[in-house]
Scaffold this motif. Structure first.
Motif, PDB file in Angstrom:
ATOM      1  N   LEU A 152      11.914  14.098  11.712  1.00  0.00           N
ATOM      2  CA  LEU A 152      12.305  15.241  12.538  1.00  0.00           C
ATOM      3  C   LEU A 152      11.602  16.490  12.030  1.00  0.00           C
ATOM      4  O   LEU A 152      11.567  16.746  10.828  1.00  0.00           O
ATOM      5  CB  LEU A 152      13.817  15.437  12.503  1.00  0.00           C
ATOM      6  N   ASP A 153      11.039  17.281  12.950  1.00  0.00           N
ATOM      7  CA  ASP A 153      10.410  18.569  12.630  1.00  0.00           C
ATOM      8  C   ASP A 153      11.143  19.666  13.383  1.00  0.00           C
ATOM      9  O   ASP A 153      11.193  19.652  14.618  1.00  0.00           O
ATOM     10  CB  ASP A 153       8.930  18.564  13.020  1.00  0.00           C
ATOM     11  N   LEU A 154      11.701  20.642  12.624  1.00  0.00           N
ATOM     12  CA  LEU A 154      12.436  21.759  13.210  1.00  0.00           C
ATOM     13  C   LEU A 154      11.613  23.036  13.110  1.00  0.00           C
ATOM     14  O   LEU A 154      10.955  23.273  12.095  1.00  0.00           O
ATOM     15  CB  LEU A 154      13.780  21.948  12.495  1.00  0.00           C
ATOM     16  N   SER A 155      11.656  23.874  14.144  1.00  0.00           N
ATOM     17  CA  SER A 155      10.932  25.141  14.131  1.00  0.00           C
ATOM     18  C   SER A 155      11.616  26.122  15.080  1.00  0.00           C
ATOM     19  O   SER A 155      12.443  25.738  15.918  1.00  0.00           O
ATOM     20  CB  SER A 155       9.469  24.942  14.530  1.00  0.00           C
ATOM     21  N   TRP A 156      11.238  27.426  14.925  1.00  0.00           N
ATOM     22  CA  TRP A 156      11.797  28.499  15.742  1.00  0.00           C
ATOM     23  C   TRP A 156      10.674  29.198  16.508  1.00  0.00           C
ATOM     24  O   TRP A 156       9.528  29.241  16.053  1.00  0.00           O
ATOM     25  CB  TRP A 156      12.505  29.536  14.871  1.00  0.00           C
ATOM     26  N   GLU A 157      11.032  29.777  17.656  1.00  0.00           N
ATOM     27  CA  GLU A 157      10.091  30.616  18.384  1.00  0.00           C
ATOM     28  C   GLU A 157      10.854  31.697  19.152  1.00  0.00           C
ATOM     29  O   GLU A 157      12.051  31.545  19.450  1.00  0.00           O
ATOM     30  CB  GLU A 157       9.218  29.800  19.343  1.00  0.00           C
TER      31      GLU A 157
END
Length: 447
Positions: A327-332
């Motif tokens: 799983l790869d989590l990121s914000w934008e």
């Protein structure tokens, strides 16, 4: 009239024979010539086995009819030993599948391996009934081979047991086990079908003595029997796993040994081996099952509080209920102008496993409004990239007390100022006019 009927019948016979020839040519013409590796253990001094193996290139000419083989017309490539050229008869045409017969000149080729095989009885309780007699049949006095095939793009997996008279290069398929689902993916809670079918040569004396089927699970060195069935006694082993079953009617009528898992769970991910037993014989294929469940995302706090310039907000994104671990989590951030920009991955925690085997993970974003040009606000999005798909969760961010007004706000302020200026001028003109009238009246009275 008699001559006409005779000619008519002869014509029908000729046409029938013609179409039969066409059918035979079509069926045999589609069968491949397979390049295989012949692998066997290397004999040491004194006849002992050292455990080392040797492999040689070999060639298998496959046909559905033994009469179709023409050994004299077959050319052997220079890099293959003529002793390793075999002629395989497969009446079921299992080995004639198109995935084993790629176009000429194709770079990709099917995988094939052939090994010597030693027929022997099994001690498993659900197989032992097949060899109740302590005497081995004379039929076993021959050369036996086990072969494994994998079609292009993993379309098909086949395992065969073939028999050849001693010293002969003509092999007959006695038992074949096939699977069309070598790699299966499923969502949680869904029913899963792991395909496995088998065929036995009806002319073999071993095919009429019953069969047995076993499904075994393996994952990271651990294994267990999922379901085992004694076809001769029509009896299931006590080791049957809950929620796993077979189509017993199809098993006896069509050789359908497929495994049915009624409800997919995370613990079902792993390798499954379908094994089919005849007396003294065993063939098996392996399949991989992966349970893939994408995450559910939630953002806290929800809704987001009002922010002022210079304030730091802590926003948490929770991903839960996913499998496998990757799983790869990121914000934008997406501003009022519609443009998006990345904010990084934030502070990501480690994985946590829940009671049902799924995983959860979270990321915390520290949003410093003094360092980022957020305007009057926009949309904060948490994005999760997973083998089961990409998921997004968004929340609205409002920034108040922002120092730089927008064009619309500036125009509105100018309009308000003009209106106020007009009102002030009007009031001033009104008072000045009334004052001058009173002065004129006073002057007239004095005169």
């Amino acid at each position: 009239m008699t001559n006409f009927s005779t000619i008519y019948k002869l014509s029908l016979v000729a046409l029938t024979c013609f179409f039969q020839v066409l059918l035979v040519e079509a069926s045999t013409g589609s069968c491949p010539v397979l390049e295989c590796w012949f692998v066997q253990e290397k004999a040491g001094r004194g006849g002992g086995l050292t455990g080392a193996t040797t492999q040689e290139k070999s060639l298998l000419h496959v046909q559905t009819d033994a009469q179709s083989h023409d050994a004299a017309s077959q050319k052997t490539p220079a890099d293959i030993n003529p002793d390793r050229v075999y002629f395989v008869t497969d009446p079921a045409a299992t080995l004639c599948h198109h995935s084993l017969n790629p176009p000429r000149g194709s770079i990709k080729k099917p995988q094939c391996e052939i090994n010597p095989f030693l027929p022997q009885p099994s001690t498993l309780t659900w197989v032992a009934s097949l060899t109740d007699s302590a005497l081995s049949p004379i039929y076993l006095e021959a050369e036996w081979f086990s072969s494994a095939f994998q079609g292009l793009n993993e379309q098909l997996g086949i395992s065969t047991i073939t028999r050849a008279p001693t010293g002969s290069k003509e092999h007959n398929v006695i038992l074949s086990v096939t699977s069309k689902t070598l790699s299966v993916k499923s969502r949680l809670g869904e029913p899963v079908l792991l395909d496995c079918g088998f065929w036995t040569d009806p002319s073999s004396p071993l095919s009429g003595s019953g069969f047995a089927v076993e499904w075994r699970y393996q994952f990271r060195g651990n294994g267990r029997v999922v379901v085992a069935y004694d076809g001769k006694r029509d009896r299931l082993a006590d080791t049957q796993e809950e929620g796993a079953t077979l189509d017993f009617e199809g098993l006896h009528e069509k050789g359908n040994a497929s495994l049915i898992l009624q409800e997919a769970k995370v613990r079902h991910s792993g390798t499954y081996i379908c094994s089919v037993y005849l007396p003294y014989l065993l063939a098996q294929v392996a399949l991989d099952l992966e349970i893939v469940e994408p995450p559910s995302l939630s953002i806290h706090p929800s809704p987001l509080p009002l922010a002022v310039p210079g304030q730091t907000l802590n926003i948490l994104c929770e991903a839960s209920g996913f499998a496998p671990l990757s799983l790869d989590l990121s914000w934008e951030f997406k501003g009022a102008d519609g443009k998006s920009r990345p904010l990084g991955s934030g502070s990501v925690t480690g994985h946590r496993q829940t009671w049902d085997g799924t995983y959860s993970q979270s990321t915390r974003l520290e949003l410093d409004t003094s360092k980022l040009d957020l305007g009057t606000g926009g949309e904060i999005t948490c994005m999760a990239v997973h083998p089961g798909g990409t998921r997004r969760a968004s929340a609205t961010l409002n920034v108040i007390g922002f120092s730089t007004p927008s064009i619309e706000d500036s125009m509105a302020m100018v309009g308000v100022a003009l209106v106020l200026y007009g009102l002030i001028k009007f009031v001033s003109w009104t008072f000045s006019s009334s004052g001058s009238d009173e002065t004129d009246q006073q002057d007239k009275k004095e005169k």
